[in-house]
Design an enzyme around this catalytic site. Structure first.
Site, PDB file in Angstrom:
ATOM      1  N   PRO A   2       0.808  -1.191   0.000  1.00 35.67           N
ATOM      2  CA  PRO A   2       0.000   0.000   0.000  1.00 35.67           C
ATOM      3  C   PRO A   2       0.847   1.249   0.000  1.00 35.67           C
ATOM      4  CG  PRO A   2      -0.113  -1.204   2.075  1.00 35.67           C
ATOM      5  CD  PRO A   2       1.077  -1.634   1.346  1.00 35.67           C
ATOM      6  N   GLU A   3       0.430   2.205  -0.755  1.00 32.54           N
ATOM      7  CA  GLU A   3       1.011   3.522  -0.739  1.00 32.54           C
ATOM      8  C   GLU A   3      -0.053   4.449  -0.151  1.00 32.54           C
ATOM      9  OE1 GLU A   3       2.957   4.512  -4.416  1.00 32.54           O
ATOM     10  OE2 GLU A   3       3.225   2.423  -4.945  1.00 32.54           O
TER      11      GLU A   3
END
Length: 275
Positions: A2-3
DNA sequence: AGACACCCCTGAGAGC
DNA sequence: TGCTCTCAGGGGTGTC
């Protein structure tokens, strides 16, 4: 995994269902994630406390509790937060389980166990996890400007893509969006950061904001295993223009997209469009 | 100081 | 089918 956009999507999902609820118990099914889990500290800090807010800082999620306590969740590569009824069967990689009032269960699932969970005191900066203390400005806020980027890059020989991935420069940009935003800004990922002109830094900031906002709107990116709190996959992968497209034609110029490796991470760019 | 390589871990997909 | 190899969105540590 995840960013920033994925963390934002998860934080919003948690906020919606968790605020006002009480943490009743915390259990762990593994002794450690990226680091040993300090279950005692987690419990002392959180059990019996109410959720006051759920926020995001960079790629991390912060669950704020009563008494100024907080839990920092770093998702790592494969971390996910799921909210479900307490009786729902556990998955193989559901490692930490929070029993929540209203017969709910918050589960931290993390296949590769690169994630981190830490408890700290919000109003005592000394108690904050090191990662939080050194985090750069939020890319969607004013602190991240062309001028800021220009200033911090002076005399830096590091490639701009590597610099953007460093969470101390700016918080929340990861490997996918770094390639995407540089493609949109028409700047080669290998350019020495210190040689970028102010106008180029401004372009980078502008495209960073755009791509992150679009991705948040789409509910994040799905490469393989990203999921929102409800288990739904994000839709931004359909909008990726450059990431993962080595050998394919650039949608802007028809040129062939290249893949290179920078400090061990894959980078994608168009040698024609990006200067 | 800053720039790298390497490591933590599991699983998917390719190639044989 | 099953082996081996490579690769994967993060980030901390150690070394030069």
């Amino acid at each position: 995994m995840p960013e920033l956009p994925e963390a934002e999507t998860i934080a919003r999902g948690l906020r919606r269902y968790l605020v006002g609820k009480k943490i009743l118990q915390i259990t762990a099914r593994v002794p450690s994630l990226r680091r040993p889990l300090n279950l005692i500290k987690l419990r002392t800090g959180a059990v019996g406390k109410k959720v006051v807010a759920v926020n995001r800082r960079g790629k991390a999620i912060i669950i704020e509790l009563s008494g100024k306590r907080a839990i920092l969740i770093q998702l790592g590569m494969t971390g996910a937060c799921k909210l479900c009824p307490e009786q729902e069967a556990l998955n193989k990689h559901d490692h930490v389980i929070f029993a929540v009032s209203g017969k709910l269960s918050l589960r931290f699932e993390d296949i590769r166990r690169f994630g981190m969970l830490e408890s700290f005191q919000l109003d005592e900066e000394a108690s904050w996890p090191e990662f939080l203390k050194t985090l750069g400005p939020e890319p969607l806020e004013k602190g991240f400007s062309g001028e800021y980027l220009h200033t911090i890059t002076r005399k830096r020989k590091t490639a701009i893509k590597t610099l953007l991935l460093n969470q101390r420069s700016v918080a929340g940009i990861g490997n996918i969006y770094a390639s995407e935003l540089l493609f949109r800004a028409h700047i080669r990922p290998g350019r020495a950061a210190g040689r970028l002109k102010l106008a180029e830094c401004e372009k980078i900031v502008e495209q960073t904001r755009k791509v992150l906002k679009e991705a948040i709107k789409a509910g994040g990116t799905t490469i393989s295993d990203y999921k929102g709190v409800d288990g739904n996959a994000g839709k931004f992968d359909r909008k990726l223009r450059i990431y993962g497209k080595a050998g394919k034609a650039c949608e802007a110029c028809g040129g062939t997209i290249k893949r290179i490796v920078q400090t061990g991470r894959a980078t994608f760019y168009c040698p024609v469009c990006q200067k």
